[in-house]
Design a protein around this motif. Structure first.
Motif, PDB file in Angstrom:
ATOM      1  N   VAL A  42       0.840  -1.233  -0.081  1.00 36.52           N
ATOM      2  CA  VAL A  42       0.049  -0.079  -0.029  1.00 36.52           C
ATOM      3  C   VAL A  42       0.988   1.317  -0.003  1.00 36.52           C
ATOM      4  N   LEU A  49      -3.721   8.263  -2.425  1.00 35.06           N
ATOM      5  CA  LEU A  49      -5.072   7.732  -2.086  1.00 35.06           C
ATOM      6  C   LEU A  49      -6.200   8.230  -2.721  1.00 35.06           C
ATOM      7  N   VAL A  52      -6.241   7.334  -6.029  1.00 29.73           N
ATOM      8  CA  VAL A  52      -6.808   5.960  -6.282  1.00 29.73           C
ATOM      9  C   VAL A  52      -8.263   5.870  -6.219  1.00 29.73           C
ATOM     10  N   ARG A  53      -8.543   6.575  -5.129  1.00 27.82           N
ATOM     11  CA  ARG A  53      -9.991   6.299  -5.028  1.00 27.82           C
ATOM     12  C   ARG A  53     -11.018   7.208  -6.235  1.00 27.82           C
ATOM     13  N   ARG A 105      -9.326  -3.353  -5.856  1.00 24.68           N
ATOM     14  CA  ARG A 105      -8.887  -2.358  -5.039  1.00 24.68           C
ATOM     15  C   ARG A 105      -7.525  -2.408  -4.598  1.00 24.68           C
ATOM     16  N   GLU A 109      -4.580   0.460  -6.194  1.00 25.33           N
ATOM     17  CA  GLU A 109      -3.798   1.212  -5.395  1.00 25.33           C
ATOM     18  C   GLU A 109      -2.189   1.065  -5.799  1.00 25.33           C
ATOM     19  N   SER A 113      -0.274   4.134  -8.131  1.00 23.31           N
ATOM     20  CA  SER A 113       0.954   4.536  -7.074  1.00 23.31           C
ATOM     21  C   SER A 113       2.099   4.226  -7.925  1.00 23.31           C
ATOM     22  N   TRP A 524     -10.618   6.307   1.469  1.00 22.15           N
ATOM     23  CA  TRP A 524     -10.410   4.843   0.696  1.00 22.15           C
ATOM     24  C   TRP A 524     -10.085   3.715   1.271  1.00 22.15           C
TER      25      TRP A 524
END
Length: 757
Positions: A42, A49, A52-53, A105, A109, A113, A524
């Motif tokens: 992560v 984040l 990502v969301r 999910r 992420e 990232s 998130w």
């Protein structure tokens, strides 16, 4: 080996060196974190984040939403970021995303990232290409290596950072390269070529603004170059200047228009500067209008010589009129300055907004940009001299951009990323200009083999980034170290949010209140609305301040009302809370600064016992007020989750045992335990909550004195039923000579029912 083949091979080598070194550095400084019982990794970066969301929402909803119901709970808020970066990332990743929700999910992420690493590496390659085009292969190697090693760049493009800054910096240096190439190829002397280059440059500019509104500054850099050329056009015919300027602005306008039309800000604030509005289209349209009359002005004529000054005077007069009556774009600009001054209180708490120069900056400018900062003025002067005296116009974009970007970076460190690549190019090209200025020295350089010269160029870049090289070497070869409290706090925040999403799912819109740096993690990882985020006052000043009001409150009733107003069912904090106390106090109650802290000999804040009476202090110690001012525990909050990690700092161990790092509290109505006895008798209720995985136990004990009618009531936030992650035995009660056990149902606690003994 033929010359064309040699040139292509050399260019390929320069690009590969920049690519390889840039990738190595960004991998070495990754910010990936592993979590227990979870595959993959992560990110610990809050803005990443949110990206990502936002991408996940696009894959679910099919479009980039302008309103986010998870921001500024319970109202929701407009998203302050433009849509183009999200569209790009979602478009690239959508065909490969897994179907299963949990797998998607985790996959999203990691992929979101990882993309900025690609953008950072590409920026290093473009810096190398630009310098090579301007001053040869050795300059290309130096520029590519210098940028690859620059902390200002890899801070935003390291693996595990999914923020958009690296992408915006890539677009900016691409704009400079395109403009430099247009000037180097004399494209502005040929109208058809000028239109092609202008349109390409405008397309990149429009996408840049649609990805980050601050990219308008990079458009202004181009406009300053065009302004210089307008002056030159008075004495030297530049046949393609008008087509180039017009194509640039029109292409940028059309590229940006869809983002402006979709902007949630333009209706209420039609001339807003800091978010997309009609202002940005009007700005580009005005730029285009400047070049329409120029098509009918003969180069070298009196009208051509007067034209740039007439344009300046006309634009100045229009601006003065708009500011005088405070309408349209003038109102937007004024509001922008007001917002900036209001936002300073928030930005002052963010390390990336610290100045690189000035009081307290120390050596940060060298750590961020390298020792090349010392050489930069001389390198810049060398290429500026070449522009002024030798009319080497291909250097003009770099001459214009670097001072502007340097001032911006000196004021706020986060803008140093935009400076890194242009600075690397100027250092490499300017140094080459200086070294070759002496005829004898130039002849000696020409006798040095190309491979040796290239190696020297790379070594020079490495020496200029000596601090970053040392840091990278430690990351590559050093032994793993025990995580510090900041890392522990980040992990604890993430673990608590993951636990919350899996064990207390909710579609009721109930939020989680935390300090602003936890907002995007909550949205998130916990899949719940937040109250405040590191968007700061972008999305609402009151929502940004409310967590500070809550954590500094000494009145439980006031704190409970605030949670109700914000629809906050949970409160999340870590043992890093005392480190944030100074910022919270400064934001909402500066008059209490001396009550909660004092400044020690080192200049750091030292906590005073009174802070333990605040909600922030109480929630780190089982909800109890260790000052004794309030003898009762909190009846409206119960501990739902606590992390196994411990904070061993002595200042946070008044009970003699290290604190857990992460604490997640749940707001409940609380069951009211009622007993009757003689007036003045004391009702006592106690129970023990065991968090087996965290090896932590909380003892809840509260008392109440019977009133004149002999009735005593105690508010209990815990049920005695099994709950995820915690074990609670039977509650014990006593009143006078009587005592016994007590069962409290979860329904009683949630509904606030009375449980009579």
């Amino acid at each position: 080996m033929s010359d064309p083949f040699r040139r292509r091979a050399t260019a390929l080598l320069v690009v590969l060196v920049a690519l390889g070194l840039s990738w190595l550095v960004r991998e070495a400084h990754h910010r990936r974190e592993s979590l227990p019982r979870r595959d993959g990794w992560v990110t610990t970066d809050p803005d990443s984040l949110y990206h990502v969301r936002r991408v996940a929402r696009v894959l679910e909803e099919g479009q980039v939403a302008g309103i986010d119901p998870y921001l500024s709970s319970p109202e929701g808020a407009r998203v302050p970021w433009p849509p183009y970066y999200t569209r790009l990332v979602a478009g690239v990743l959508a065909p490969f995303a897994p179907e299963e929700p949990e797998a998607r999910r985790a996959w999203l992420e990691m992929r979101v990232s990882s993309l900025p690493l690609v953008f950072g590496v590409l920026t290093s390659c473009i810096a190398a290409i630009a310098a090579m085009r301007l001053a040869g292969a050795s300059a290309g190697l130096a520029a590519g290596a210098y940028h690859a090693l620059c902390l200002a760049s890899y801070a935003y493009s390291k693996s595990g950072n999914g923020d958009h800054h690296a992408y915006v910096s890539l677009l900016q240096v691409l704009m400079l390269l395109l403009l430099s190439e247009a000037l180097a190829r004399r494209a502005l002397d040929r109208p058809r070529a000028a239109i092609a280059f202008g349109a390409a440059l405008g397309l990149v500019a429009g996408v840049a603004i649609g990805s980050w509104v601050g990219s308008l500054l990079y458009v202004m850099e181009v406009e300053l170059v065009l302004g210089w050329l307008l002056v030159k056009n008075g004495t030297q015919r530049i046949a393609g200047l008008a087509p180039f300027g017009l194509a640039f602005h029109v292409a940028a306008l059309f590229a940006l228009a869809p983002a402006v039309l979709a902007s949630p800000w333009k209706d209420e604030l039609p001339w807003m500067v800091i978010n997309l509005s009609w202002f940005h289209l009007a700005f580009l349209a005005t730029g285009a209008a400047v070049f329409v009359p120029l098509s009918f002005v003969h180069a070298g004529s009196r009208a051509a010589r007067a034209y740039p000054w007439a344009v300046g005077a006309g634009l100045g007069a229009i601006a003065a009129l708009l500011f005088a009556i405070d309408v349209g774009p003038a109102a937007g600009i004024r509001a922008g300055f007001e917002w900036v001054s209001r936002a300073d209180a928030f930005m002052a708490t963010v390390r990336e907004s610290d100045a690189l120069l000035g009081d307290g900056a120390g050596l940060r400018i060298f750590e961020t940009l390298g020792l090349g900062v010392l050489l930069l003025p001389f390198a810049w002067a060398a290429i500026a001299f070449a522009v002024l005296r030798k009319d080497e116009r291909a250097l003009l974009p770099w001459v214009v951009a670097v001072p502007i970007l340097f001032v911006q970076a000196a004021r706020q460190a986060r803008f140093a990323d935009a400076l890194a690549a242009p600075m690397a190019v100027v250092l490499a090209v300017g140094t080459a200009q200086l070294l070759r200025r002496s005829g004898e020295f130039r002849r000696r350089l020409d006798r040095v083999p190309s491979l040796a010269l290239g190696l020297l160029a790379v070594l020079a870049a490495v020496a200029g980034q000596a601090l970053a090289v040392a840091s990278t070497a430690r990351r590559l070869t050093g032994e793993p170290t025990a995580p510090g409290i900041v890392t522990k706090s980040q992990r604890a925040m993430r673990l608590a949010c993951e636990w919350l999403r899996k064990n207390a799912p909710s579609d009721t819109g109930e939020s989680v209140l935390s300090f602003w740096d936890g907002g995007h993690v909550i949205e998130w990882a916990a899949d719940r609305p937040s109250v405040a985020t590191n968007f700061g006052s972008y999305v609402g000043l009151e929502s940004f301040l409310d967590p500070s009001r809550f954590f500094t409150s000494e009145d439980p009733h006031e704190a409970e009302e605030l949670l109700e107003r914000r629809a906050a069912r949970f409160v999340l904090l870590t043992s890093l809370m005392p480190n944030e106390l100074a910022d919270m106090v400064e934001a909402v109650c500066p008059e209490r600064r001396s009550r909660y802290m004092t400044i020690g000999r080192t200049g750091k804040h030292a906590l005073l016992p009174a802070w333990l009476a605040t909600m922030g202090g109480r929630l780190l110690f089982d909800g109890a007020d260790l000052t004794g001012a309030d003898p009762h525990p909190l009846g409206f909050l119960r501990l739902a989750y606590v992390t196994p990690m411990r904070d061993t700092r002595p200042a946070l161990s008044p009970r003699g045992a290290p604190l857990p790092v992460g604490w997640l509290w749940e707001r409940v109505a609380g069951a009211v335990v009622e007993a009757r006895g003689a007036p003045g008798q004391t009702l006592s209720v106690s129970l023990t909550v065991q968090f087996t995985r965290a090896r932590y136990a909380l003892v809840f004990t509260d008392t109440a004195v019977a009133d004149e009618n002999g009735v005593a009531r105690v508010r209990v936030p815990y049920s005695t039923e099994p709950a995820p992650g915690r074990v609670i035995g039977a509650a014990q009660w006593s009143m006078g000579e009587r005592n016994g056990t007590l069962a409290i149902s979860e329904a009683d606690v949630r509904a606030g029912r009375t449980v009579r003994l």
